[in-house]
Design a protein around this motif. Structure first.
Motif, PDB file in Angstrom:
ATOM      1  N   ALA A  44      -9.528 -10.556 -12.941  1.00 55.77           N
ATOM      2  CA  ALA A  44     -10.474  -9.643 -12.286  1.00 55.77           C
ATOM      3  C   ALA A  44      -9.901  -9.147 -10.957  1.00 55.77           C
ATOM      4  N   VAL A  45      -9.213 -10.042 -10.232  1.00 56.02           N
ATOM      5  CA  VAL A  45      -8.612  -9.623  -8.958  1.00 56.02           C
ATOM      6  C   VAL A  45      -7.493  -8.609  -9.202  1.00 56.02           C
ATOM      7  N   VAL A  46      -6.697  -8.836 -10.249  1.00 55.71           N
ATOM      8  CA  VAL A  46      -5.635  -7.874 -10.578  1.00 55.71           C
ATOM      9  C   VAL A  46      -6.253  -6.503 -10.850  1.00 55.71           C
ATOM     10  N   ARG A  47      -7.302  -6.483 -11.670  1.00 55.17           N
ATOM     11  CA  ARG A  47      -7.935  -5.188 -11.990  1.00 55.17           C
ATOM     12  C   ARG A  47      -8.453  -4.501 -10.732  1.00 55.17           C
ATOM     13  N   GLU A  48      -9.134  -5.300  -9.878  1.00 51.98           N
ATOM     14  CA  GLU A  48      -9.714  -4.670  -8.684  1.00 51.98           C
ATOM     15  C   GLU A  48      -8.633  -4.237  -7.694  1.00 51.98           C
ATOM     16  N   ALA A  49      -7.555  -5.012  -7.594  1.00 54.89           N
ATOM     17  CA  ALA A  49      -6.462  -4.627  -6.678  1.00 54.89           C
ATOM     18  C   ALA A  49      -5.852  -3.296  -7.112  1.00 54.89           C
ATOM     19  N   LYS A  50      -5.628  -3.149  -8.410  1.00 53.70           N
ATOM     20  CA  LYS A  50      -5.073  -1.886  -8.917  1.00 53.70           C
ATOM     21  C   LYS A  50      -6.026  -0.732  -8.609  1.00 53.70           C
ATOM     22  N   ASP A  51      -7.313  -0.983  -8.799  1.00 52.19           N
ATOM     23  CA  ASP A  51      -8.306   0.052  -8.551  1.00 52.19           C
ATOM     24  C   ASP A  51      -8.341   0.425  -7.061  1.00 52.19           C
ATOM     25  N   ARG A  52      -8.302  -0.609  -6.196  1.00 54.14           N
ATOM     26  CA  ARG A  52      -8.314  -0.332  -4.755  1.00 54.14           C
ATOM     27  C   ARG A  52      -7.061   0.428  -4.323  1.00 54.14           C
ATOM     28  N   ALA A  53      -5.915   0.055  -4.885  1.00 51.68           N
ATOM     29  CA  ALA A  53      -4.667   0.732  -4.512  1.00 51.68           C
ATOM     30  C   ALA A  53      -4.707   2.199  -4.941  1.00 51.68           C
ATOM     31  N   THR A  54      -5.240   2.432  -6.125  1.00 53.01           N
ATOM     32  CA  THR A  54      -5.311   3.805  -6.630  1.00 53.01           C
ATOM     33  C   THR A  54      -6.118   4.692  -5.685  1.00 53.01           C
ATOM     34  N   LYS A  55      -7.147   4.099  -5.076  1.00 50.09           N
ATOM     35  CA  LYS A  55      -8.067   4.891  -4.254  1.00 50.09           C
ATOM     36  C   LYS A  55      -7.629   5.050  -2.797  1.00 50.09           C
ATOM     37  N   ILE A  56      -6.501   4.434  -2.407  1.00 53.00           N
ATOM     38  CA  ILE A  56      -6.060   4.529  -1.014  1.00 53.00           C
ATOM     39  C   ILE A  56      -5.740   5.973  -0.655  1.00 53.00           C
ATOM     40  N   GLN A  57      -6.315   6.426   0.440  1.00 54.34           N
ATOM     41  CA  GLN A  57      -6.020   7.779   0.924  1.00 54.34           C
ATOM     42  C   GLN A  57      -5.429   7.750   2.328  1.00 54.34           C
ATOM     43  N   GLU A  58      -5.879   6.797   3.140  1.00 55.85           N
ATOM     44  CA  GLU A  58      -5.417   6.705   4.525  1.00 55.85           C
ATOM     45  C   GLU A  58      -4.553   5.457   4.693  1.00 55.85           C
ATOM     46  N   PRO A  59      -3.490   5.546   5.536  1.00 50.31           N
ATOM     47  CA  PRO A  59      -2.654   4.359   5.762  1.00 50.31           C
ATOM     48  C   PRO A  59      -3.452   3.126   6.183  1.00 50.31           C
ATOM     49  N   SER A  60      -4.528   3.301   6.944  1.00 51.61           N
ATOM     50  CA  SER A  60      -5.286   2.128   7.396  1.00 51.61           C
ATOM     51  C   SER A  60      -5.812   1.321   6.206  1.00 51.61           C
ATOM     52  N   GLU A  61      -6.000   2.003   5.087  1.00 51.09           N
ATOM     53  CA  GLU A  61      -6.507   1.299   3.904  1.00 51.09           C
ATOM     54  C   GLU A  61      -5.468   0.346   3.316  1.00 51.09           C
ATOM     55  N   LEU A  62      -4.191   0.547   3.677  1.00 50.96           N
ATOM     56  CA  LEU A  62      -3.165  -0.414   3.264  1.00 50.96           C
ATOM     57  C   LEU A  62      -3.477  -1.793   3.811  1.00 50.96           C
ATOM     58  N   TRP A  63      -3.858  -1.821   5.090  1.00 45.19           N
ATOM     59  CA  TRP A  63      -4.085  -3.123   5.735  1.00 45.19           C
ATOM     60  C   TRP A  63      -5.429  -3.699   5.304  1.00 45.19           C
ATOM     61  N   GLU A  64      -6.348  -2.835   4.891  1.00 46.54           N
ATOM     62  CA  GLU A  64      -7.589  -3.350   4.290  1.00 46.54           C
ATOM     63  C   GLU A  64      -7.267  -4.034   2.960  1.00 46.54           C
ATOM     64  N   LEU A  65      -6.365  -3.428   2.200  1.00 47.18           N
ATOM     65  CA  LEU A  65      -5.965  -4.045   0.926  1.00 47.18           C
ATOM     66  C   LEU A  65      -5.269  -5.378   1.187  1.00 47.18           C
ATOM     67  N   GLU A  66      -4.395  -5.397   2.191  1.00 49.65           N
ATOM     68  CA  GLU A  66      -3.699  -6.644   2.529  1.00 49.65           C
ATOM     69  C   GLU A  66      -4.719  -7.742   2.894  1.00 49.65           C
ATOM     70  N   ARG A  67      -5.696  -7.374   3.723  1.00 47.89           N
ATOM     71  CA  ARG A  67      -6.705  -8.354   4.161  1.00 47.89           C
ATOM     72  C   ARG A  67      -7.549  -8.815   2.973  1.00 47.89           C
ATOM     73  N   TRP A  68      -7.912  -7.871   2.114  1.00 48.09           N
ATOM     74  CA  TRP A  68      -8.729  -8.216   0.945  1.00 48.09           C
ATOM     75  C   TRP A  68      -7.975  -9.180   0.032  1.00 48.09           C
ATOM     76  N   LEU A  69      -6.679  -8.940  -0.176  1.00 48.11           N
ATOM     77  CA  LEU A  69      -5.870  -9.849  -1.001  1.00 48.11           C
ATOM     78  C   LEU A  69      -5.812 -11.241  -0.378  1.00 48.11           C
ATOM     79  N   ALA A  70      -5.635 -11.304   0.937  1.00 45.58           N
ATOM     80  CA  ALA A  70      -5.565 -12.610   1.613  1.00 45.58           C
ATOM     81  C   ALA A  70      -6.890 -13.351   1.462  1.00 45.58           C
TER      82      ALA A  70
END
Lengths: 122, 122
Positions: A44-70
Protein backbone atom coordinates in the motif's frame (compact mmCIF):
# COMPACT_ATOMS: atom_id res chain seq x y z
CA UNK A 1 0.28 -5.13 49.48
CA UNK A 2 -1.99 -7.60 47.72
CA UNK A 3 -0.45 -9.70 44.98
CA UNK A 4 -3.02 -9.19 42.21
CA UNK A 5 -1.85 -12.13 40.16
CA UNK A 6 -3.02 -14.35 43.05
CA UNK A 7 -6.32 -12.54 43.62
CA UNK A 8 -8.72 -14.91 41.85
CA UNK A 9 -6.98 -18.17 41.11
CA UNK A 10 -10.26 -19.95 40.40
CA UNK A 11 -11.79 -17.55 37.83
CA UNK A 12 -9.52 -18.40 34.87
CA UNK A 13 -8.32 -14.82 34.75
CA UNK A 14 -6.52 -14.00 31.53
CA UNK A 15 -2.87 -15.01 31.64
CA UNK A 16 -0.45 -12.13 31.29
CA UNK A 17 0.83 -11.94 27.74
CA UNK A 18 4.37 -12.53 28.89
CA UNK A 19 3.44 -15.87 30.41
CA UNK A 20 1.69 -17.34 27.37
CA UNK A 21 3.29 -20.39 25.84
CA UNK A 22 3.36 -20.45 22.05
CA UNK A 23 3.46 -23.84 20.36
CA UNK A 24 5.46 -24.23 17.14
CA UNK A 25 2.17 -24.45 15.20
CA UNK A 26 0.91 -21.22 16.81
CA UNK A 27 4.19 -19.49 16.06
CA UNK A 28 3.83 -20.51 12.41
CA UNK A 29 0.28 -19.11 12.24
CA UNK A 30 1.33 -15.88 13.92
CA UNK A 31 4.36 -15.46 11.69
CA UNK A 32 2.32 -16.04 8.54
CA UNK A 33 -0.34 -13.51 9.60
CA UNK A 34 2.29 -10.97 10.65
CA UNK A 35 4.18 -11.27 7.37
CA UNK A 36 0.95 -11.10 5.36
CA UNK A 37 -0.09 -7.85 7.05
CA UNK A 38 3.38 -6.36 6.66
CA UNK A 39 3.46 -7.24 2.96
CA UNK A 40 0.02 -5.72 2.44
CA UNK A 41 1.04 -2.56 4.27
CA UNK A 42 4.29 -2.18 2.32
CA UNK A 43 2.48 -2.72 -0.97
CA UNK A 44 0.00 0.00 0.00
CA UNK A 45 2.89 2.37 0.77
CA UNK A 46 4.49 1.59 -2.61
CA UNK A 47 1.21 2.39 -4.38
CA UNK A 48 0.72 5.62 -2.48
CA UNK A 49 4.35 6.72 -2.94
CA UNK A 50 4.05 6.28 -6.70
CA UNK A 51 0.79 8.22 -6.67
CA UNK A 52 2.29 11.04 -4.58
CA UNK A 53 5.36 11.25 -6.83
CA UNK A 54 3.20 11.43 -9.94
CA UNK A 55 1.34 14.41 -8.50
CA UNK A 56 4.42 16.46 -7.54
CA UNK A 57 4.33 19.88 -9.16
CA UNK A 58 6.48 22.05 -6.89
CA UNK A 59 10.01 21.23 -5.65
CA UNK A 60 8.85 21.69 -2.04
CA UNK A 61 6.68 18.62 -2.53
CA UNK A 62 9.87 16.57 -2.91
CA UNK A 63 10.67 17.14 0.74
CA UNK A 64 7.07 16.42 1.71
CA UNK A 65 7.45 13.06 -0.02
CA UNK A 66 10.75 12.48 1.80
CA UNK A 67 9.11 13.29 5.16
CA UNK A 68 6.08 11.13 4.39
CA UNK A 69 8.34 8.16 3.53
CA UNK A 70 10.29 8.61 6.78
CA UNK A 71 7.05 8.71 8.76
CA UNK A 72 5.80 5.53 7.09
CA UNK A 73 9.12 3.80 7.82
CA UNK A 74 9.05 4.82 11.50
CA UNK A 75 5.39 3.84 11.83
CA UNK A 76 5.99 0.42 10.29
CA UNK A 77 9.09 -0.18 12.43
CA UNK A 78 7.10 0.69 15.54
CA UNK A 79 3.97 -1.29 14.67
CA UNK A 80 5.48 -4.55 13.45
CA UNK A 81 6.97 -5.79 16.72
CA UNK A 82 7.21 -9.58 16.70
CA UNK A 83 8.01 -10.14 20.38
CA UNK A 84 5.61 -12.79 21.70
CA UNK A 85 5.05 -10.67 24.80
CA UNK A 86 3.20 -8.09 22.70
CA UNK A 87 2.17 -10.10 19.65
CA UNK A 88 -1.56 -10.40 20.52
CA UNK A 89 -1.70 -6.59 20.80
CA UNK A 90 0.05 -6.25 17.44
CA UNK A 91 -2.33 -8.73 15.80
CA UNK A 92 -5.32 -6.90 17.34
CA UNK A 93 -4.08 -3.61 15.90
CA UNK A 94 -3.74 -5.22 12.47
CA UNK A 95 -7.30 -6.58 12.71
CA UNK A 96 -8.53 -3.11 13.70
CA UNK A 97 -6.82 -1.62 10.66
CA UNK A 98 -8.25 -4.23 8.35
CA UNK A 99 -4.78 -5.54 7.44
CA UNK A 100 -5.81 -8.95 8.79
CA UNK A 101 -9.09 -10.85 8.96
CA UNK A 102 -10.07 -13.14 11.83
CA UNK A 103 -9.51 -16.12 9.53
CA UNK A 104 -5.84 -15.20 9.24
CA UNK A 105 -5.48 -16.12 12.94
CA UNK A 106 -7.05 -19.55 12.59
CA UNK A 107 -4.88 -22.02 14.48
CA UNK A 108 -4.00 -19.83 17.44
CA UNK A 109 -4.96 -21.16 20.86
CA UNK A 110 -7.99 -19.79 22.68
CA UNK A 111 -5.82 -17.88 25.17
CA UNK A 112 -4.19 -15.94 22.30
CA UNK A 113 -7.47 -15.36 20.50
CA UNK A 114 -9.01 -14.08 23.75
CA UNK A 115 -6.07 -11.71 24.24
CA UNK A 116 -6.43 -10.46 20.67
CA UNK A 117 -10.16 -9.94 21.15
CA UNK A 118 -9.67 -8.04 24.40
CA UNK A 119 -7.35 -5.65 22.56
CA UNK A 120 -9.57 -5.31 19.50
CA UNK A 121 -11.77 -2.25 19.38
CA UNK A 122 -15.50 -3.03 19.64
CA UNK B 1 56.89 36.39 8.78
CA UNK B 2 56.06 38.04 5.48
CA UNK B 3 52.56 39.41 5.10
CA UNK B 4 51.58 37.88 1.78
CA UNK B 5 48.69 40.26 1.19
CA UNK B 6 51.28 43.05 1.01
CA UNK B 7 53.74 41.14 -1.18
CA UNK B 8 52.98 42.66 -4.56
CA UNK B 9 50.87 45.77 -4.17
CA UNK B 10 51.58 46.87 -7.75
CA UNK B 11 50.67 43.69 -9.65
CA UNK B 12 46.85 43.88 -9.31
CA UNK B 13 46.80 40.60 -7.41
CA UNK B 14 43.32 39.13 -7.10
CA UNK B 15 41.33 40.66 -4.27
CA UNK B 16 40.30 38.20 -1.59
CA UNK B 17 36.67 37.20 -2.12
CA UNK B 18 35.70 38.64 1.23
CA UNK B 19 36.91 42.09 0.23
CA UNK B 20 35.03 42.34 -3.06
CA UNK B 21 32.42 45.05 -3.29
CA UNK B 22 29.20 44.03 -5.02
CA UNK B 23 27.18 46.79 -6.68
CA UNK B 24 23.39 46.56 -6.63
CA UNK B 25 23.44 45.69 -10.36
CA UNK B 26 25.96 42.91 -9.76
CA UNK B 27 23.91 41.58 -6.88
CA UNK B 28 20.88 41.44 -9.16
CA UNK B 29 22.81 39.53 -11.84
CA UNK B 30 24.21 37.11 -9.26
CA UNK B 31 20.82 36.55 -7.67
CA UNK B 32 19.17 35.88 -11.01
CA UNK B 33 21.87 33.38 -12.03
CA UNK B 34 21.79 31.69 -8.62
CA UNK B 35 18.00 31.35 -8.66
CA UNK B 36 18.04 30.10 -12.26
CA UNK B 37 20.53 27.34 -11.43
CA UNK B 38 18.63 26.36 -8.29
CA UNK B 39 15.35 26.17 -10.21
CA UNK B 40 16.96 24.03 -12.92
CA UNK B 41 18.48 21.73 -10.32
CA UNK B 42 15.22 21.33 -8.41
CA UNK B 43 13.32 20.62 -11.62
CA UNK B 44 15.87 17.93 -12.48
CA UNK B 45 15.39 16.37 -9.03
CA UNK B 46 11.59 16.42 -9.50
CA UNK B 47 11.95 14.65 -12.84
CA UNK B 48 14.32 12.04 -11.47
CA UNK B 49 12.21 11.45 -8.33
CA UNK B 50 9.15 10.76 -10.48
CA UNK B 51 11.19 8.42 -12.63
CA UNK B 52 12.61 6.57 -9.61
CA UNK B 53 9.16 6.24 -8.04
CA UNK B 54 7.72 4.83 -11.25
CA UNK B 55 10.39 2.13 -11.29
CA UNK B 56 9.90 0.96 -7.67
CA UNK B 57 9.13 -2.75 -7.55
CA UNK B 58 10.25 -3.82 -4.07
CA UNK B 59 9.31 -2.13 -0.78
CA UNK B 60 13.01 -1.73 0.09
CA UNK B 61 13.25 0.69 -2.83
CA UNK B 62 10.92 3.04 -0.92
CA UNK B 63 13.67 3.65 1.62
CA UNK B 64 16.25 4.02 -1.13
CA UNK B 65 14.06 6.78 -2.57
CA UNK B 66 13.77 8.38 0.87
CA UNK B 67 17.56 8.29 1.32
CA UNK B 68 18.15 9.63 -2.19
CA UNK B 69 15.79 12.55 -1.55
CA UNK B 70 17.54 13.35 1.75
CA UNK B 71 20.92 13.31 -0.01
CA UNK B 72 19.66 15.63 -2.74
CA UNK B 73 18.26 18.01 -0.10
CA UNK B 74 21.53 18.09 1.84
CA UNK B 75 23.58 18.51 -1.33
CA UNK B 76 21.43 21.41 -2.51
CA UNK B 77 21.49 23.07 0.91
CA UNK B 78 25.27 22.79 0.96
CA UNK B 79 25.86 23.94 -2.61
CA UNK B 80 23.52 26.91 -2.84
CA UNK B 81 25.27 29.25 -0.41
CA UNK B 82 24.49 32.86 -1.28
CA UNK B 83 27.06 34.55 0.97
CA UNK B 84 28.98 37.05 -1.17
CA UNK B 85 32.22 35.84 0.41
CA UNK B 86 31.85 32.51 -1.40
CA UNK B 87 29.52 33.38 -4.26
CA UNK B 88 32.17 33.35 -7.07
CA UNK B 89 33.08 29.79 -5.99
CA UNK B 90 29.41 28.80 -6.00
CA UNK B 91 28.89 30.29 -9.45
CA UNK B 92 32.02 28.53 -10.70
CA UNK B 93 30.72 25.19 -9.44
CA UNK B 94 27.40 25.81 -11.21
CA UNK B 95 29.24 26.60 -14.46
CA UNK B 96 31.28 23.40 -14.07
CA UNK B 97 28.10 21.38 -13.64
CA UNK B 98 26.47 22.97 -16.63
CA UNK B 99 23.69 24.51 -14.52
CA UNK B 100 24.79 27.97 -15.72
CA UNK B 101 26.34 29.29 -18.91
CA UNK B 102 28.87 32.10 -19.04
CA UNK B 103 26.18 34.36 -20.48
CA UNK B 104 24.17 33.99 -17.28
CA UNK B 105 26.92 35.95 -15.49
CA UNK B 106 26.87 38.88 -17.95
CA UNK B 107 26.90 42.08 -15.92
CA UNK B 108 29.30 41.00 -13.18
CA UNK B 109 32.44 43.08 -12.78
CA UNK B 110 35.77 41.81 -14.06
CA UNK B 111 37.01 41.06 -10.55
CA UNK B 112 34.09 38.66 -9.96
CA UNK B 113 34.41 37.09 -13.42
CA UNK B 114 38.13 36.56 -12.82
CA UNK B 115 37.40 34.94 -9.47
CA UNK B 116 34.80 32.67 -11.09
CA UNK B 117 37.24 31.73 -13.83
CA UNK B 118 40.02 30.95 -11.38
CA UNK B 119 37.67 28.52 -9.63
CA UNK B 120 36.31 26.97 -12.84
CA UNK B 121 37.85 23.70 -13.89
CA UNK B 122 39.87 23.92 -17.12
Amino acid sequence: MEDRSMASPATHAAAPLREMKWSPAEKAVARRAFDLALRRELEAVVREAKDRATKIQEPSELWELERWLAERRHEIDRKYDYRYSVLPLVLAALLNEGRLAEDDLHGLGQDKLDAVRRATLP
